[in-house]
Design a protein around this motif. Structure first.
Motif, PDB file in Angstrom:
ATOM      1  N   THR A 155       0.826  -1.216   0.000  1.00 14.72           N
ATOM      2  CA  THR A 155       0.000   0.000   0.000  1.00 14.72           C
ATOM      3  C   THR A 155       0.859   1.265   0.000  1.00 14.72           C
ATOM      4  O   THR A 155       0.414   2.315  -0.483  1.00 14.72           O
ATOM      5  CB  THR A 155      -0.928   0.028   1.220  1.00 14.72           C
ATOM      6  OG1 THR A 155      -0.153  -0.192   2.406  1.00 14.72           O
ATOM      7  CG2 THR A 155      -1.996  -1.056   1.110  1.00 14.72           C
ATOM      8  N   ALA A 159       0.374   5.131  -2.320  1.00 18.87           N
ATOM      9  CA  ALA A 159      -0.243   6.148  -1.466  1.00 18.87           C
ATOM     10  C   ALA A 159       0.678   7.369  -1.336  1.00 18.87           C
ATOM     11  O   ALA A 159       1.900   7.268  -1.528  1.00 18.87           O
ATOM     12  CB  ALA A 159      -0.521   5.571  -0.086  1.00 18.87           C
ATOM     13  N   GLU A 217       4.349   6.917   7.084  1.00 17.80           N
ATOM     14  CA  GLU A 217       3.165   6.159   7.459  1.00 17.80           C
ATOM     15  C   GLU A 217       2.910   5.015   6.487  1.00 17.80           C
ATOM     16  O   GLU A 217       3.188   5.126   5.292  1.00 17.80           O
ATOM     17  CB  GLU A 217       1.937   7.079   7.488  1.00 17.80           C
ATOM     18  CG  GLU A 217       1.975   8.106   8.605  1.00 17.80           C
ATOM     19  CD  GLU A 217       0.698   8.919   8.689  1.00 17.80           C
ATOM     20  OE1 GLU A 217      -0.242   8.620   7.902  1.00 17.80           O
ATOM     21  OE2 GLU A 217       0.628   9.833   9.518  1.00 17.80           O
ATOM     22  N   THR A 218       2.383   3.924   7.026  1.00 16.39           N
ATOM     23  CA  THR A 218       1.947   2.798   6.216  1.00 16.39           C
ATOM     24  C   THR A 218       0.431   2.800   6.191  1.00 16.39           C
ATOM     25  O   THR A 218      -0.206   2.579   7.222  1.00 16.39           O
ATOM     26  CB  THR A 218       2.457   1.460   6.780  1.00 16.39           C
ATOM     27  OG1 THR A 218       3.888   1.445   6.750  1.00 16.39           O
ATOM     28  CG2 THR A 218       1.922   0.290   5.956  1.00 16.39           C
ATOM     29  N   PRO A 219      -0.184   3.075   5.041  1.00 20.67           N
ATOM     30  CA  PRO A 219      -1.654   3.106   4.975  1.00 20.67           C
ATOM     31  C   PRO A 219      -2.239   1.745   5.317  1.00 20.67           C
ATOM     32  O   PRO A 219      -1.606   0.706   5.112  1.00 20.67           O
ATOM     33  CB  PRO A 219      -1.937   3.467   3.513  1.00 20.67           C
ATOM     34  CG  PRO A 219      -0.678   4.079   3.018  1.00 20.67           C
ATOM     35  CD  PRO A 219       0.430   3.417   3.761  1.00 20.67           C
TER      36      PRO A 219
END
Length: 260
Positions: A155, A159, A217-219
């Motif tokens: 992801t 993103a 951030e990691t969605p």
């Protein structure tokens, strides 16, 4: 193709065996073949040779535009850049191969759309250093495995890159610092690659490394498999029979990761 148990693109394997010339069109990009070997590739997800050369600072944009205007109709843009003294042979080869493997990685990604081949179609850039279809498939698989070994959350690849505060004492290298400085919470890895004049795959790799370090951030998305594949070696496997494409890939990888 013993190095790749299941071909990434069965049609590419067949076209290589036929020594076909033309354009292999897929959802995420196009591969150009001459006598069954890959001579060029492009993808909307990857910066082209022009971006890598001009945004990367090696070539003024006006020199690139001149080469396209004067040699594009003859499919000899690369040759013109060397013959006119704009680039050295080695510089052109490394940059072009970097763009080919970069675009091929995305062009050969899993797709549900049709795969088509247009016989006889060539690219205006021209042939620089043909690469075997086997080498392209092998490198595509290696890159997929490397990404998942670093951080198995795809992801983050599409993103917007959203930086997170570093932990006390946590540092990153100059290349990753530049990426974080350009990440405004809205640009995707592909957009950052174009902005910085870097290969898209290397940008994805940096983003996944930063995500693994908690710096972006990691969605939310599907959980990774509970039993992930073991980390892959940094180098391509050594084959019992010398293969010039393997040596070329190693030199190309080392040059790109050191300078781009």
């Amino acid at each position: 193709m013993s190095a790749v148990a299941t071909p990434v693109s069965p049609m590419l394997v067949r076209l290589a065996a036929e020594k076909a010339t033309g354009a292999l069109l897929r959802d995420h990009g196009t591969l150009y073949l001459v006598d069954g070997r890959v001579v060029h590739a492009e993808s909307p997800a990857a910066p082209g040779v022009d971006v890598l050369l001009t945004t990367g600072g090696r070539l003024p944009r006006e020199n690139w535009d001149e080469a396209v205007d004067r040699a594009g109709a003859h499919r000899a843009v690369g040759r013109f850049l060397v013959d006119s003294g704009r680039l050295q042979d080695g510089e052109l080869e490394i940059c072009h191969l970097g763009a080919v493997f970069d675009a091929a990685f995305f062009a050969l990604s899993p797709t549900s759309g049709p795969t088509r081949f247009r016989y006889g179609v060539g690219h205006w850039f021209g042939t620089v250093r043909p690469v075997s279809a086997e080498a392209v498939e092998r490198e595509t698989v290696r890159r997929r495995e490397l990404l998942d070994a670093v951080w198995p959350y795809p992801t983050v690849d599409t993103a917007p890159v959203v930086p997170r505060p570093a932990a006390p004492g946590q540092t990153v290298g100059a290349r990753q610092r530049a990426l974080l400085a350009a990440a405004d919470g809205e640009r995707t890895p592909a957009e950052l690659a174009r902005l910085l004049g870097r290969p898209a795959f290397h940008t994805l790799l940096d983003v996944r490394r930063l995500a693994a370090a908690g710096l972006v951030e990691t969605p939310l998305g599907p959980e990774p498999e509970s039993d992930p594949a073991p980390p892959v070696p940094a180098l391509l496997p050594v084959l019992p029979v010398p293969d010039p494409d393997i040596a070329l890939l190693r030199r190309l990888r080392d040059a790109l990761e050191a300078h781009l």
